[in-house]
Design a protein around this motif. Structure first.
Motif, short mmCIF file in Angstrom:
data_model
loop_
_atom_site.label_atom_id
_atom_site.label_comp_id
_atom_site.label_asym_id
_atom_site.label_seq_id
_atom_site.Cartn_x
_atom_site.Cartn_y
_atom_site.Cartn_z
N GLN A 88 0.74 -0.90 5.51
CA GLN A 88 0.64 -0.04 7.01
C GLN A 88 1.02 1.53 6.31
OE1 GLN A 88 4.47 -1.13 9.56
NE2 GLN A 88 2.56 -2.68 10.13
N HIS A 89 1.39 1.18 5.07
CA HIS A 89 1.63 2.72 4.19
C HIS A 89 0.54 3.21 3.57
CE1 HIS A 89 5.72 1.62 5.66
NE2 HIS A 89 6.04 2.76 5.99
N MET B 152 4.04 -1.04 -2.29
CA MET B 152 3.66 -0.44 -1.49
C MET B 152 2.88 -1.82 -0.28
SD MET B 152 0.53 1.96 -0.63
CE MET B 152 0.89 3.20 -1.70
N ASP C 135 -1.45 -2.20 13.43
CA ASP C 135 -0.75 -2.40 12.56
C ASP C 135 -0.10 -3.49 13.12
OD1 ASP C 135 -0.37 -0.42 11.13
OD2 ASP C 135 1.07 1.03 12.26
#
Length: 103
Positions: free
Chosen positions: A4-5, A1, A31
């Motif tokens: 950013q997620h 993962m 980000d």
């Protein structure tokens, strides 16, 4: 993962005191910092929002490795934000946006 997620959270104080435009802007700036700094990004990102007349300036700092960067200047418009400091803490599972006094 990718980081950013990771799930993102805001404290109640952030939700009540910062308008949605500033919250979204800070997440987007985070980000872009992540892309730019890659493995040199500290878990604690400090965003200082400073009023300058009709403009606001956003400065980012981190401790390890030590970095300070003026990220942007923009017209304040209808945002009506006071000088403030916002932290975004990245732990292993999620990210939280908070005021230092919320810690």
């Amino acid at each position: 993962m990718t980081t950013q997620h990771k799930p993102r959270y805001v404290t109640r104080a952030i939700n009540e005191k910062l308008n949605i435009e500033i919250k979204v802007l800070l997440w987007k700036l985070l980000d872009s910092i992540e892309v730019k700094r890659k493995d040199k990004m500290d878990y604690l990102q400090v965003f200082e929002i400073v009023n300058q007349g009709n403009n606001i300036k956003i400065i980012n700092r981190q401790e390890q490795p030590a970095m300070t960067e003026e990220l942007m200047k923009m017209k304040q418009g209808s945002m009506n934000i006071e000088d403030t400091i916002v932290w975004i803490i990245d732990d292993l599972e999620y990210r939280t946006m908070l005021f230092p006094k919320d810690y």
